[in-house]
Design an enzyme around this catalytic site. Sequence first.
Site, PDB file in Angstrom:
ATOM      1  N   LEU A 243       0.855  -1.189   0.000  1.00 40.19           N
ATOM      2  CA  LEU A 243       0.000   0.000   0.000  1.00 40.19           C
ATOM      3  C   LEU A 243       0.888   1.235   0.000  1.00 40.19           C
ATOM      4  CD1 LEU A 243      -2.568  -1.088   2.759  1.00 40.19           C
ATOM      5  CD2 LEU A 243      -2.459  -1.738   0.346  1.00 40.19           C
ATOM      6  N   GLY A 244       0.896   1.949  -1.103  1.00 34.52           N
ATOM      7  CA  GLY A 244       1.723   3.147  -1.211  1.00 34.52           C
ATOM      8  C   GLY A 244       2.897   2.895  -2.132  1.00 34.52           C
TER       9      GLY A 244
ATOM     10  N   VAL B  23      10.783   2.801  13.725  1.00 35.70           N
ATOM     11  CA  VAL B  23      11.722   3.500  14.596  1.00 35.70           C
ATOM     12  C   VAL B  23      13.134   3.368  14.034  1.00 35.70           C
ATOM     13  CG1 VAL B  23      12.688   3.673  16.920  1.00 35.70           C
ATOM     14  CG2 VAL B  23      10.299   3.032  16.621  1.00 35.70           C
TER      15      VAL B  23
ATOM     16  N   GLY C 280      16.850  19.671   1.348  1.00 31.99           N
ATOM     17  CA  GLY C 280      16.001  18.487   1.393  1.00 31.99           C
ATOM     18  C   GLY C 280      16.118  17.694   2.690  1.00 31.99           C
TER      19      GLY C 280
ATOM     20  N   LYS D 115       8.022   7.858  18.155  1.00 30.65           N
ATOM     21  CA  LYS D 115       9.011   6.792  18.285  1.00 30.65           C
ATOM     22  C   LYS D 115       9.283   6.473  19.753  1.00 30.65           C
ATOM     23  CE  LYS D 115      10.938   8.014  13.809  1.00 30.65           C
ATOM     24  NZ  LYS D 115      11.853   8.958  13.128  1.00 30.65           N
TER      25      LYS D 115
ATOM     26  N   VAL E 220       9.640   4.818  -0.156  1.00 26.60           N
ATOM     27  CA  VAL E 220       9.842   3.510   0.477  1.00 26.60           C
ATOM     28  C   VAL E 220       9.129   2.412  -0.308  1.00 26.60           C
ATOM     29  CG1 VAL E 220       9.528   2.159   2.587  1.00 26.60           C
ATOM     30  CG2 VAL E 220      10.088   4.601   2.752  1.00 26.60           C
TER      31      VAL E 220
END
Lengths: 441, 441
Positions: free
Chosen positions: B20-21, B141, B196, B214, B25
Amino acid sequence: MTTEAVTSEPGQRPIGVAVLGHGTVGAEVVRIIRDDATDLEARIGAPLELRGVAVRTVRDDRGIPQDLLTTDAEDLITRDDVDIVVEVIGGIELPRKLVRAALDSGKSVVTANKALLAEYTGELAEAAEAKRVDLYFEAAVAGAIPVIRPLTQSLAGDKVNRVLGIVNGTTNYILSAMDETGADYAETLAEAVRLGYAEADPTADVEGFDAASKAAILASIAFHTRVTAGDVYREGISKITAADLTTARALNCTVKLLAICERITTDGRDRVSARVYPALVPREHPLAAVNGAFNAVVVEAEASGRLMFYGQGAGGSPTASAVMGDLVMAARNRVHGGRGPRESRYADLEIAPMSDIVTRYYVNLQVADRAGVLSAVAAEFAKRDVSIAAVRQEGAGEGARLVVLTHCATDKALSDTVAALDQLESVIAVTSVLRLEGSAE
Amino acid sequence: MTTEAVTSEPGQRPIGVAVLGHGTVGAEVVRIIRDDATDLEARIGAPLELRGVAVRTVRDDRGIPQDLLTTDAEDLITRDDVDIVVEVIGGIELPRKLVRAALDSGKSVVTANKALLAEYTGELAEAAEAKRVDLYFEAAVAGAIPVIRPLTQSLAGDKVNRVLGIVNGTTNYILSAMDETGADYAETLAEAVRLGYAEADPTADVEGFDAASKAAILASIAFHTRVTAGDVYREGISKITAADLTTARALNCTVKLLAICERITTDGRDRVSARVYPALVPREHPLAAVNGAFNAVVVEAEASGRLMFYGQGAGGSPTASAVMGDLVMAARNRVHGGRGPRESRYADLEIAPMSDIVTRYYVNLQVADRAGVLSAVAAEFAKRDVSIAAVRQEGAGEGARLVVLTHCATDKALSDTVAALDQLESVIAVTSVLRLEGSAE
């Protein structure tokens, strides 16, 4: 939710544990099993029950009930009420026999024994496989520092290219102390023995045998290939001099005993290199700051980049932490089903010989103090296509020296060059040769 | 031996994966699944097959076959041939719905979504438990750095007392740059955005929300207690000035945004503290050397002592490495049986309020340049039993300053003292207040 309960899952029978050995690590493991029973039960989902501790001699000063002690390890490990055997005896042949027998009887095994694993992982992994039980050994490399589990699990979807570790506390203590005090090797070793950082017979540590066992285990896991201690190229630290550390400082480096496991790709073919030797390490490299008895392992993988794991690599308590982690996971597997990752050796890569390895070199020469020496020395490097990065001339007269730092070249070209230098009329002696690791070319 | 084979176990059906996505990543995860299929199959014991990638808009420039793309995530995750769902969308409500639906349909889930987990671990862990599937989140994390697995598995037999982490790369980049260049916060942030390293809206990072998520996850795992983002005390770095870094340098410290998870034992009762704030860190502490966009997590446990994990905490490729490790482990569990550790919250410790936390403080005061100021200031500390470790007087006239460094005291005593100082006639302004962490008293 079962996870809320401090007690076990309903009807869950206890998990029986046998501990082989009651030295520093064994005693600490036994203490934790007994003192932290409630927490351990909550984490496992069943109580962990100590069935017995195998010792060479039953004494009454061990602080545990006499009826838990036995000298009959073979009987203990095959008992029906033992599920998991913890081996912390040390040595190779006796633990091999016992671990093998435990696995053959369907017990899971947790061991901290790197020498055993570096020799017999194949046999033991196959025995574990045949009975579908766990063989865990996080404590065998770098004590409490989680290295095996991150390599086998966290990086299971990545491609490891290099593992670079300071995995022996004794040699790191000695090299750190030499770096700090300027003292020579023999003197520093004697002090380390006196302080308990080195054993009376320090051979296994200072000659790199301990680090080589760990390198074999790390290389096997990182590259999915069986690597044994005999496959590991090994040099110890006993020839390192105070002068080497002085030169290292002048080059903004320090000296570390490194265990290096590397994927070597030549002409599209992958091979594995596993080696242990003292090397110059640039001060800005993360491993240069790992001092004293600490251990650290740097892993370089394709997607993750560079990772470092740092902590106490030895000692009863840190090693017991790693053993207990394995014990809890093996116990959880008994309760909830499942097993940890098995031996993975699908890649089955060939071991590259040391001569094919590409590194940088530092060569320290005692030379005649006359014109033409540098030219003669440089010619030997050039003949074998070894490019020189820097030359320093030091001293004069009988103390005249040349320190040469090379660019990358194969170990064969470099050692051939050193052999040729040793024969040069103008070279009195090659006083030391060290590789340089962790620098960008 | 099955482990020798590069192919799957006989008759083993493929493991279906839905992603999903398809951001940084997601695209990297899809690339690895497709490019490294042979290696992944050998590690899992079955082929990993990509069933589909859910995206907001189907475009033909994604470099993957069009028929793998879908905008109907809900349909994709409930397909019969999907075993594992990888969630790398970001946000909270949509992923919550999708992850929940995936778990409810008996799919294992791998997610990198810290905000989601810091809020809804409870709900999601229960859903995973009900269907006895895996919910893995190593990537949530510290990116590629293995932290979750070491805490839940390697330290499963140890008692964690403290977790101290640099877990946000953006703020660490900014603070490192301020330390190096002497530039002020606003200027450095602007540069970070330009390069960036920071997002156009940097709030989640610079105000500590990301680090707080986290911290909640780390505290939950380390202390077997449910901790959510709302339980985490939080201060960001936007008030840190160039002057703070100058003073830090004078004190042989640097400034780091720390996520701190601690077991607080008062009168024999354990509580948990989770907090995020910028703090002075002594230069000799291992975290002080973690610069730029790198992350590091220090874990202090009873038996293991201090461990440190270091590496790249963000970025598509490192995060994908962590996701892939989880994916391979979840797939292995499907093939070989078993599951990873479930949510453990048996300890169920109370959250300690910030006022009870014991730390050291550094207080920077602009003061009137006249006799008696130091005495008046010192009296306020003494009244509340806060012991002063060092005082520095700097400047004169309108620039007169006092820098006070305290010993350990409760946060309440310290903040009450600061409030009282602010009211003193001789104090013109309390210009900054920072805690000092990682020092020995």
